[in-house]
Scaffold this active site. Structure first.
Site, mmCIF file in Angstrom:
data_model
loop_
_atom_site.group_PDB
_atom_site.id
_atom_site.type_symbol
_atom_site.label_atom_id
_atom_site.label_comp_id
_atom_site.label_asym_id
_atom_site.label_seq_id
_atom_site.Cartn_x
_atom_site.Cartn_y
_atom_site.Cartn_z
ATOM 1 N N SER A 149 130.603 100.279 -41.751
ATOM 2 C CA SER A 149 130.703 100.771 -40.372
ATOM 3 C C SER A 149 129.973 99.829 -39.411
ATOM 4 O O SER A 149 130.256 99.824 -38.222
ATOM 5 C CB SER A 149 130.159 102.198 -40.250
ATOM 6 O OG SER A 149 128.841 102.251 -40.722
ATOM 7 N N PHE A 192 118.840 102.700 -46.177
ATOM 8 C CA PHE A 192 119.021 102.149 -44.827
ATOM 9 C C PHE A 192 120.158 102.848 -44.089
ATOM 10 O O PHE A 192 120.154 102.862 -42.859
ATOM 11 C CB PHE A 192 119.422 100.666 -44.893
ATOM 12 C CG PHE A 192 118.362 99.709 -45.340
ATOM 13 C CD1 PHE A 192 117.287 99.411 -44.519
ATOM 14 C CD2 PHE A 192 118.445 99.071 -46.573
ATOM 15 C CE1 PHE A 192 116.316 98.503 -44.916
ATOM 16 C CE2 PHE A 192 117.484 98.157 -46.977
ATOM 17 C CZ PHE A 192 116.416 97.880 -46.146
ATOM 18 N N SER A 247 111.249 103.934 -38.194
ATOM 19 C CA SER A 247 111.302 103.108 -36.991
ATOM 20 C C SER A 247 110.103 103.385 -36.088
ATOM 21 O O SER A 247 109.576 104.505 -36.054
ATOM 22 C CB SER A 247 112.588 103.466 -36.242
ATOM 23 O OG SER A 247 112.513 103.055 -34.912
ATOM 24 N N THR A 272 110.305 103.906 -33.165
ATOM 25 C CA THR A 272 110.709 104.907 -32.164
ATOM 26 C C THR A 272 110.046 106.260 -32.444
ATOM 27 O O THR A 272 109.954 107.078 -31.533
ATOM 28 C CB THR A 272 112.235 105.150 -32.130
ATOM 29 O OG1 THR A 272 112.673 105.427 -33.453
ATOM 30 C CG2 THR A 272 112.991 103.986 -31.563
ATOM 31 N N TYR A 292 118.327 109.388 -31.740
ATOM 32 C CA TYR A 292 118.078 108.466 -32.848
ATOM 33 C C TYR A 292 116.633 108.621 -33.338
ATOM 34 O O TYR A 292 116.385 108.798 -34.530
ATOM 35 C CB TYR A 292 118.327 107.022 -32.380
ATOM 36 C CG TYR A 292 117.787 105.986 -33.322
ATOM 37 C CD1 TYR A 292 118.429 105.720 -34.521
ATOM 38 C CD2 TYR A 292 116.611 105.285 -33.027
ATOM 39 C CE1 TYR A 292 117.924 104.773 -35.399
ATOM 40 C CE2 TYR A 292 116.101 104.344 -33.900
ATOM 41 C CZ TYR A 292 116.761 104.092 -35.080
ATOM 42 O OH TYR A 292 116.252 103.173 -35.948
ATOM 43 N N LYS A 338 114.840 110.025 -37.056
ATOM 44 C CA LYS A 338 113.838 109.326 -37.884
ATOM 45 C C LYS A 338 112.599 110.219 -38.083
ATOM 46 O O LYS A 338 112.022 110.250 -39.172
ATOM 47 C CB LYS A 338 113.450 107.979 -37.248
ATOM 48 C CG LYS A 338 114.584 106.962 -37.228
ATOM 49 C CD LYS A 338 115.002 106.511 -38.638
ATOM 50 C CE LYS A 338 116.151 105.528 -38.626
ATOM 51 N NZ LYS A 338 116.679 105.212 -39.951
ATOM 52 N N ASN A 359 110.564 95.652 -33.910
ATOM 53 C CA ASN A 359 111.863 95.150 -33.428
ATOM 54 C C ASN A 359 112.385 93.997 -34.292
ATOM 55 O O ASN A 359 111.994 92.845 -34.078
ATOM 56 C CB ASN A 359 111.736 94.699 -31.974
ATOM 57 C CG ASN A 359 111.608 95.861 -31.023
ATOM 58 O OD1 ASN A 359 110.723 96.697 -31.181
ATOM 59 N ND2 ASN A 359 112.482 95.938 -30.047
HETATM 60 N N1 UDP Z 1 116.354 94.569 -22.852
HETATM 61 C C1 UDP Z 1 116.738 93.920 -21.702
HETATM 62 N N2 UDP Z 1 118.042 93.542 -21.570
HETATM 63 C C2 UDP Z 1 118.978 93.771 -22.520
HETATM 64 C C3 UDP Z 1 118.575 94.429 -23.722
HETATM 65 C C4 UDP Z 1 117.247 94.824 -23.855
HETATM 66 O O1 UDP Z 1 115.927 93.692 -20.806
HETATM 67 O O2 UDP Z 1 120.141 93.421 -22.351
HETATM 68 C C5 UDP Z 1 114.956 95.009 -23.000
HETATM 69 C C6 UDP Z 1 114.823 96.515 -23.251
HETATM 70 O O3 UDP Z 1 114.878 97.232 -22.041
HETATM 71 C C7 UDP Z 1 113.459 96.565 -23.927
HETATM 72 C C8 UDP Z 1 113.414 95.258 -24.737
HETATM 73 O O4 UDP Z 1 114.408 94.402 -24.140
HETATM 74 O O5 UDP Z 1 112.444 96.519 -22.979
HETATM 75 C C9 UDP Z 1 113.756 95.468 -26.202
HETATM 76 O O6 UDP Z 1 114.930 96.245 -26.266
HETATM 77 P P1 UDP Z 1 115.793 96.436 -27.569
HETATM 78 O O7 UDP Z 1 116.986 97.269 -27.200
HETATM 79 O O8 UDP Z 1 116.057 95.109 -28.196
HETATM 80 O O9 UDP Z 1 114.841 97.219 -28.559
HETATM 81 P P2 UDP Z 1 114.095 98.665 -28.434
HETATM 82 O O10 UDP Z 1 112.658 98.329 -28.262
HETATM 83 O O11 UDP Z 1 114.681 99.425 -27.307
HETATM 84 O O12 UDP Z 1 114.362 99.287 -29.758
#
Ligand code: UDP
Length: 340
Positions: free
Chosen positions: A34, A81, A125, A127, A150, A154, A179
């Site tokens: 997927s 995963f 994560s 998060t 999401y 988790k 990240n």
């Molecule tokens: N970000 C950004 N532009 C983009 C994608 C992400 O400025 O096109 C920023 C996002 O707002 C965050 C950071 O990059 O502050 C990391 O985002 P990502 O989605 O990679 O990971 P997250 O920490 O949200 O899991």
């Protein structure tokens, strides 16, 4: 020793398969493609010289997953995963996220109990921390209410594992990834975003290769040194190696606690602008960007304390930010060459 890996052809899964094989384990993959493509399996073979056993099944399909356990009777541990992973999408399709992420975990746990497989490493994560009150975040910090569906899958999964291990038939190691970025140094494995990337690094690499016109930086008015959000970026190969350490600990160390949690990051807070500038400098390429509004649900700053993983797992991130941006860009170029 046989290890079953659900989601084993995904971004983190595929790198983990390679590291497990190179450490002498025998991985068995379940993946429904997927968020992957069949060539990832061929590329695992190109790197390791061997093709691991792979079942193209949905990890929620109990009858099919039962067949995998039945056919491979001596599985020693599972790395789970298989899950949906886009924060933004999870807000639009919460039920799909709860269903996939929780049903796949419950399916795997039921079958582990049925087949007496007593060890699991779970892909959690950062998060789960929500917007942390103190930095760097440590594993003992209380979890805040999750900002996304999401994130709550988790948190729920961690809770399910903690309660299940309390019954003493199961041991679990929960790895809270920060990240993940980068790609395999051979440029044969990397991230395959579905459609327009949500995450920063694939958006940057696609902008560099001309697929996207410009990057939008989501806000520069945060209380951070340059106003952009701060994250703890970790090279996917370092992250994959943490899984090998977790499996080693479960299978080779006597008398460990039944459920342990580890942060897996570098401990360094990097801003969005720093990331973009490092990418430009290391790869000698310009990234056109503009500053847009903040993105809903973004934490301002988060980075890990990885002392616990360092002390107990004997693991530490080794690759630098320069390695991350170089390998990510090489992977994007590989994808472009494949298409042409
Ligand atoms: N970000 C950004 N532009 C983009 C994608 C992400 O400025 O096109 C920023 C996002 O707002 C965050 C950071 O990059 O502050 C990391 O985002 P990502 O989605 O990679 O990971 P997250 O920490 O949200 O899991």
């Amino acid at each position: 020793m046989k290890i079953l890996i659900t989601g084993g052809l995904g971004f983190i899964g595929s790198h983990t398969i390679v590291e497990l094989m190179q450490a002498g384990y025998e991985p068995i993959i379940i993946d429904d493609l997927s968020n992957s493509e069949p060539f990832m399996l061929d590329n695992i073979q190109k790197i390791t010289g061997q093709k691991p056993k792979c079942y193209l099944y949905d990890a929620c399909d109990k009858d099919r997953v039962r067949n995998v356990f039945a056919e491979n009777t001596d599985i020693k541990a599972v790395i789970h995963f298989a899950a949906k992973k886009a924060v933004g999408e999870s807000m639009k399709q919460p039920l799909a996220y709860y269903r996939t992420n929780l049903v796949s975990l419950l399916t795997v746990l039921d079958l582990m109990q049925e087949f007496k497989v007593g060890n699991i490493v779970f892909a959690s994560s950062a998060t789960v921390y929500g917007e942390p009150e103190k930095l760097p975040v440590t594993e003992e910090m209380p979890l805040q209410k999750s900002l996304s569906s999401y994130g709550s899958t988790k948190q729920m999964a961690e809770d399910i594992l903690e309660k299940t291990t309390a019954n003493h038939w199961l041991k679990a190691i929960l790895l809270r990834f920060f990240n993940p970025v980068g790609a395999h140094h051979t440029a044969l494995l990397g991230e395959l975003p579905n459609g327009v990337p949500n995450n920063l690094m694939p958006y940057v690499t696609q902008t560099a290769s001309g697929i996207r016109k410009e990057l939008t930086i989501n806000g520069n008015d945060y209380s951070t040194p340059d106003g952009t959000c701060v994250r703890d970026y970790i090279h996917v190969v370092d992250l994959a190696k943490a899984h090998v350490k977790a499996i080693d600990r479960l299978l080779k160390t006597a008398e460990t606690p039944v459920c342990e949690v580890f942060n897996i990051g570098t401990g360094a807070g990097i801003s969005v602008l720093e990331m973009v500038e490092t990418f430009e400098k290391v790869n000698n390429i310009k990234i056109p960007y503009r500053v847009g509004p903040r993105r809903a649900g973004d934490a301002e700053s988060i980075y890990a304390s990885c002392e616990k993983a360092n002390k107990i797992l004997g693991w530490k991130a080794e690759l630098s930010l320069a390695d991350m941006v170089r390998d990510s860009w090489n992977w994007e170029k590989y994808l472009k060459d494949r298409k042409e």
